[in-house]
Design an enzyme around this catalytic site. Structure first.
Site, PDB file in Angstrom:
ATOM      1  N   ARG A  26       0.817  -1.225   0.000  1.00  0.00           N
ATOM      2  CA  ARG A  26       0.000   0.000   0.000  1.00  0.00           C
ATOM      3  C   ARG A  26       0.841   1.260   0.000  1.00  0.00           C
ATOM      4  O   ARG A  26       0.335   2.346  -0.296  1.00  0.00           O
ATOM      5  CB  ARG A  26      -0.940  -0.020   1.211  1.00  0.00           C
ATOM      6  CG  ARG A  26      -2.076  -1.030   1.063  1.00  0.00           C
ATOM      7  CD  ARG A  26      -2.897  -1.159   2.325  1.00  0.00           C
ATOM      8  NE  ARG A  26      -4.060  -2.022   2.115  1.00  0.00           N
ATOM      9  CZ  ARG A  26      -4.835  -2.493   3.097  1.00  0.00           C
ATOM     10  NH1 ARG A  26      -4.572  -2.157   4.362  1.00  0.00           N
ATOM     11  NH2 ARG A  26      -5.866  -3.264   2.826  1.00  0.00           N
ATOM     12  N   TYR A  65      -4.527  -8.696 -12.167  1.00  0.00           N
ATOM     13  CA  TYR A  65      -5.208  -8.879 -13.457  1.00  0.00           C
ATOM     14  C   TYR A  65      -5.774  -7.531 -13.899  1.00  0.00           C
ATOM     15  O   TYR A  65      -5.180  -6.504 -13.634  1.00  0.00           O
ATOM     16  CB  TYR A  65      -6.270  -9.983 -13.355  1.00  0.00           C
ATOM     17  CG  TYR A  65      -6.529 -10.608 -14.711  1.00  0.00           C
ATOM     18  CD1 TYR A  65      -5.489 -11.249 -15.388  1.00  0.00           C
ATOM     19  CD2 TYR A  65      -7.758 -10.515 -15.337  1.00  0.00           C
ATOM     20  CE1 TYR A  65      -5.691 -11.795 -16.651  1.00  0.00           C
ATOM     21  CE2 TYR A  65      -7.967 -11.059 -16.600  1.00  0.00           C
ATOM     22  CZ  TYR A  65      -6.922 -11.691 -17.248  1.00  0.00           C
ATOM     23  OH  TYR A  65      -7.114 -12.207 -18.497  1.00  0.00           O
ATOM     24  N   ARG A 127      -4.282 -10.106 -29.274  1.00  0.00           N
ATOM     25  CA  ARG A 127      -5.407  -9.204 -28.960  1.00  0.00           C
ATOM     26  C   ARG A 127      -5.531  -9.126 -27.441  1.00  0.00           C
ATOM     27  O   ARG A 127      -6.419  -9.716 -26.846  1.00  0.00           O
ATOM     28  CB  ARG A 127      -6.709  -9.718 -29.580  1.00  0.00           C
ATOM     29  CG  ARG A 127      -7.857  -8.706 -29.505  1.00  0.00           C
ATOM     30  CD  ARG A 127      -9.181  -9.353 -29.871  1.00  0.00           C
ATOM     31  NE  ARG A 127      -9.523 -10.451 -28.980  1.00  0.00           N
ATOM     32  CZ  ARG A 127     -10.090 -10.304 -27.787  1.00  0.00           C
ATOM     33  NH1 ARG A 127     -10.348  -9.090 -27.320  1.00  0.00           N
ATOM     34  NH2 ARG A 127     -10.370 -11.357 -27.040  1.00  0.00           N
ATOM     35  N   LYS A 145      -3.928 -14.731 -15.172  1.00  0.00           N
ATOM     36  CA  LYS A 145      -5.124 -15.570 -15.205  1.00  0.00           C
ATOM     37  C   LYS A 145      -4.938 -16.786 -14.302  1.00  0.00           C
ATOM     38  O   LYS A 145      -5.828 -17.157 -13.529  1.00  0.00           O
ATOM     39  CB  LYS A 145      -5.385 -16.019 -16.650  1.00  0.00           C
ATOM     40  CG  LYS A 145      -6.816 -16.366 -16.992  1.00  0.00           C
ATOM     41  CD  LYS A 145      -7.711 -15.142 -16.860  1.00  0.00           C
ATOM     42  CE  LYS A 145      -9.098 -15.368 -17.374  1.00  0.00           C
ATOM     43  NZ  LYS A 145      -9.306 -14.944 -18.751  1.00  0.00           N
ATOM     44  N   GLU A 216      -6.551 -17.824 -24.531  1.00  0.00           N
ATOM     45  CA  GLU A 216      -6.724 -16.472 -23.987  1.00  0.00           C
ATOM     46  C   GLU A 216      -6.203 -15.418 -24.957  1.00  0.00           C
ATOM     47  O   GLU A 216      -5.060 -15.487 -25.424  1.00  0.00           O
ATOM     48  CB  GLU A 216      -5.973 -16.345 -22.651  1.00  0.00           C
ATOM     49  CG  GLU A 216      -6.085 -15.006 -21.976  1.00  0.00           C
ATOM     50  CD  GLU A 216      -7.445 -14.790 -21.305  1.00  0.00           C
ATOM     51  OE1 GLU A 216      -7.748 -13.636 -20.970  1.00  0.00           O
ATOM     52  OE2 GLU A 216      -8.184 -15.779 -21.119  1.00  0.00           O
ATOM     53  N   ASP A 217      -7.031 -14.453 -25.278  1.00  0.00           N
ATOM     54  CA  ASP A 217      -6.645 -13.237 -26.005  1.00  0.00           C
ATOM     55  C   ASP A 217      -5.968 -13.521 -27.338  1.00  0.00           C
ATOM     56  O   ASP A 217      -4.939 -12.905 -27.670  1.00  0.00           O
ATOM     57  CB  ASP A 217      -5.757 -12.349 -25.118  1.00  0.00           C
ATOM     58  CG  ASP A 217      -6.592 -11.579 -24.100  1.00  0.00           C
ATOM     59  OD1 ASP A 217      -7.824 -11.714 -24.129  1.00  0.00           O
ATOM     60  OD2 ASP A 217      -6.016 -10.834 -23.286  1.00  0.00           O
ATOM     61  N   ASP A 239     -11.798 -18.540 -22.731  1.00  0.00           N
ATOM     62  CA  ASP A 239     -12.456 -17.706 -21.726  1.00  0.00           C
ATOM     63  C   ASP A 239     -13.044 -16.438 -22.334  1.00  0.00           C
ATOM     64  O   ASP A 239     -14.073 -15.950 -21.882  1.00  0.00           O
ATOM     65  CB  ASP A 239     -11.474 -17.343 -20.608  1.00  0.00           C
ATOM     66  CG  ASP A 239     -12.163 -16.623 -19.462  1.00  0.00           C
ATOM     67  OD1 ASP A 239     -13.162 -17.160 -18.946  1.00  0.00           O
ATOM     68  OD2 ASP A 239     -11.724 -15.522 -19.096  1.00  0.00           O
ATOM     69  N   ASP A 240     -12.397 -15.884 -23.371  1.00  0.00           N
ATOM     70  CA  ASP A 240     -12.920 -14.678 -24.003  1.00  0.00           C
ATOM     71  C   ASP A 240     -14.291 -14.929 -24.629  1.00  0.00           C
ATOM     72  O   ASP A 240     -15.145 -14.041 -24.643  1.00  0.00           O
ATOM     73  CB  ASP A 240     -11.951 -14.175 -25.081  1.00  0.00           C
ATOM     74  CG  ASP A 240     -10.579 -13.878 -24.517  1.00  0.00           C
ATOM     75  OD1 ASP A 240     -10.495 -13.096 -23.563  1.00  0.00           O
ATOM     76  OD2 ASP A 240      -9.599 -14.438 -25.015  1.00  0.00           O
ATOM     77  N   ALA A 280     -15.682 -11.898 -28.149  1.00  0.00           N
ATOM     78  CA  ALA A 280     -16.356 -11.870 -26.852  1.00  0.00           C
ATOM     79  C   ALA A 280     -17.838 -11.565 -27.016  1.00  0.00           C
ATOM     80  O   ALA A 280     -18.694 -12.207 -26.401  1.00  0.00           O
ATOM     81  CB  ALA A 280     -15.694 -10.837 -25.942  1.00  0.00           C
ATOM     82  N   ASN A 388     -12.847  -3.705 -21.166  1.00  0.00           N
ATOM     83  CA  ASN A 388     -11.725  -3.509 -20.254  1.00  0.00           C
ATOM     84  C   ASN A 388     -10.565  -2.876 -20.997  1.00  0.00           C
ATOM     85  O   ASN A 388     -10.425  -3.079 -22.208  1.00  0.00           O
ATOM     86  CB  ASN A 388     -11.271  -4.872 -19.689  1.00  0.00           C
ATOM     87  CG  ASN A 388     -12.057  -5.280 -18.473  1.00  0.00           C
ATOM     88  OD1 ASN A 388     -12.255  -4.512 -17.553  1.00  0.00           O
ATOM     89  ND2 ASN A 388     -12.524  -6.521 -18.475  1.00  0.00           N
ATOM     90  N   ASN A 434     -17.298  -9.805 -13.970  1.00  0.00           N
ATOM     91  CA  ASN A 434     -15.894 -10.209 -13.972  1.00  0.00           C
ATOM     92  C   ASN A 434     -15.798 -11.700 -14.284  1.00  0.00           C
ATOM     93  O   ASN A 434     -16.414 -12.524 -13.608  1.00  0.00           O
ATOM     94  CB  ASN A 434     -15.289  -9.919 -12.590  1.00  0.00           C
ATOM     95  CG  ASN A 434     -13.789 -10.028 -12.580  1.00  0.00           C
ATOM     96  OD1 ASN A 434     -13.202 -10.818 -13.299  1.00  0.00           O
ATOM     97  ND2 ASN A 434     -13.150  -9.228 -11.730  1.00  0.00           N
TER      98      ASN A 434
END
Length: 535
Positions: A26, A65, A127, A145, A216-217, A239-240, A280, A388, A434
């Site tokens: 923090r 993430y 992407r 992920k 992914e992506d 997942d997309d 997506a 996002n 999410n």
């Protein structure tokens, strides 16, 4: 161990170390500094890292993430030497030249790590979020992920494998960057790409036959192409496409329930506009359509007719005059009577939607005029700006509340702060669609039940389980998704649904679930979840 005199005399308990780590974290001034601190912690004390993430998931998930991982990807080639440990293997970086030796490369990784992975997240960096082609710099996506799989579903971190396919990049900025870590060449042709992917997946499934692979992506066309080709051949999902579709479907289910109960809007009266037509968006539409057909008995034509897909040229129609890519053709409208609608405002005026879903990465696309139109048309407009990171979101929660006269039913893809309604003491909390609510439990259930493939029925069952996981208190607050602090309990519910559907459909290859009653699934799943306290 002959360590006397080589370290401080005090012996710290685990909770003291956690407090120190949190205070140091923090004290960092920027999200990227926090990301680098956590990366260093993970490489030096993996138990402490996951204890910290698990106890402060709402605060730290946006660091490991989205949205911070996007910034980490942009700077990955620059920060890599300072977040990677020289004696720790982050994952696999596979080039086209590596493919002939890939079997031995994967086996060498297993030999060095000492354990076979249960799950791999694989990207080619083409992407990344809404940031485009980042090449090898997409690696933090795969790593982040998998960290959420561990934190959210208790998958053993030693059994996770992040992979980036360094097949090149078409991003001229990186190709000319002296610090870029990837190969300096353009991306392969489609024929070369699919040939290389086939060899990569053959090697992975040959060396690690029981491993779950999550895509992914990838670029939209390649994402659909890979899923279509391999979803029935190997244990995999995207997942997309599927994860996003499932988690948004869950929010839509609860939104539909609310407007039916509170505003008497019947299911068949909904008209859903998608602003954005990538992988997506189409994945979300497909999942919602599947739900409408399976759970509510609508015909394919009836369900399909509820969807209106918009891209950068306007409403996607059959007679627009341009050549549509394959994944857009299915939803192209044929009832536009030759009229073409380019602006979102015109589309809303024509369609009069009950729900507006954004997956366009176009910041501010849901402007004051758009939101006011949605508020005028509906007593409870459903507005989901899902792009996002926050800088790409179609609108904020505050804007959606203000311009719909505080009537909106809202979920976003990124976190937004609560909104205090002026001149009242009422504070409203936004929903966040999410993917973390879905993919950890989906992955855990798939690893444990080992279905022959992850079918649409499994995805639908997982989505329904997420929708039903709300507590009475959460429903009374009007929430569409559960409190993220309960993510492990939610993941157990999702994983149980995955296992039960796999067993019911006789595609589970795990003998364990054949001897368990469905009421026993949750306890068994909990017993298989890794915890930093138990490690």
């Amino acid at each position: 161990m002959k360590l006397q005199g080589q370290m401080p005399a005090s012996i710290e308990r685990f909770h003291v170390q956690e407090s120190k780590a949190l205070n140091l974290l923090r004290s960092k001034h920027t999200p990227l500094d926090k990301y680098m601190f956590l990366s260093h912690l993970r490489n030096n004390n993996v138990r402490l890292f996951y204890k910290l993430i698990g106890d402060h998931i709402e605060e730290l998930a946006p660091i490991i993430y989205t949205p911070t991982v996007g910034e980490a990807c942009l700077h990955y080639s620059n920060i890599y030497p300072f977040i990677a440990s020289p004696d720790r293997i982050d994952g696999l970086y596979i080039t086209l030249d590596d493919i002939p030796q890939l079997d031995s490369i994967i086996q060498n990784y297993i030999d060095k790590s000492g354990i076979k992975p249960d799950i791999a997240v694989i990207t080619d960096g083409s992407r990344i979020l809404g940031l485009g082609d980042l090449g090898i710099n997409g690696m933090p996506i795969s790593m982040g992920k998998l960290q959420l799989y561990v934190a959210g579903a208790g998958i053993d971190p030693r059994k996770t494998l992040p992979i980036v396919l360094d097949f090149g990049t078409n991003n001229e900025k990186f190709l000319s960057d002296e610090f870029y870590l990837g190969v300096r060449q353009k991306r392969p042709t489609d024929i070369e790409f699919y040939s290389a992917m086939d060899k990569v997946l053959q090697s992975l499934t040959y060396v690690i036959p029981d491993m779950l692979i999550q895509f992914e992506d990838f670029s939209s066309e390649h994402a659909f192409g890979l899923l279509t080709e391999y979803r029935d051949q190997i244990l995999c999902f995207n997942d997309d496409i599927q994860g996003t579709g499932a988690v948004i479907l869950s929010g839509i289910i609860n939104a539909f329930r609310r407007v039916k109960e509170e505003s008497s809007v019947q299911l068949h009266d909904h008209r859903i506009v998608f602003y954005g037509a990538g992988s997506a968006a189409i994945g979300v539409a497909r999942q919602i359509q599947e739900y409408l057909q399976v759970e509510h008995g609508l015909s394919e034509a009836e369900a399909k007719n509820m969807f209106y897909i918009c891209d950068s040229k306007g409403l996607v129609t059959d007679d627009r005059g341009d050549k549509l890519v394959n994944h857009k053709v299915y939803y192209a409208r044929k009832d536009n009577r030759g009229n073409q609608y380019k602006s979102l405002e015109d589309i809303i005026d024509n369609v009069q939607p009950t729900a507006l879903i954004g997956l366009s990465s176009s910041s501010g696309a849901f402007n004051e005029n758009v939101l006011q139109k949605m508020g005028h048309l509906n007593n409870q407009p459903i507005v989901f700006p899902l792009s996002n990171p926050a800088t790409k979101a179609e609108c904020s929660f505050e804007e959606a509340m203000k311009y719909t006269n505080n009537k909106v039913i809202f979920a976003s893809g990124t976190a937004f702060p609560p909104y205090n309604i002026p001149n009242t003491d009422k504070t409203c909390h936004p929903g966040q669609g999410n993917n973390m609510y879905m993919f950890p439990g989906l992955g855990l259930g798939s690893i444990l039940s080992r279905p022959q493939s992850i079918t649409n029925r499994i995805i639908l069952s997982a989505s329904k389980a997420l929708a039903d996981s709300l507590t009475e208190e959460e429903r009374s607050k009007g929430l569409l998704y559960p409190d993220l602090k309960r993510i492990r309990d939610v993941s157990v519910s999702v994983a149980s649904a995955v296992c039960q559907q796999a067993v019911e459909d006789k595609i589970s290859t795990s003998s364990i679930f054949k001897s368990l009653h469905p009421n026993e699934y949750a306890d068994y799943i909990k017993s298989q979840m890794w915890s930093p306290e138990d490690a």
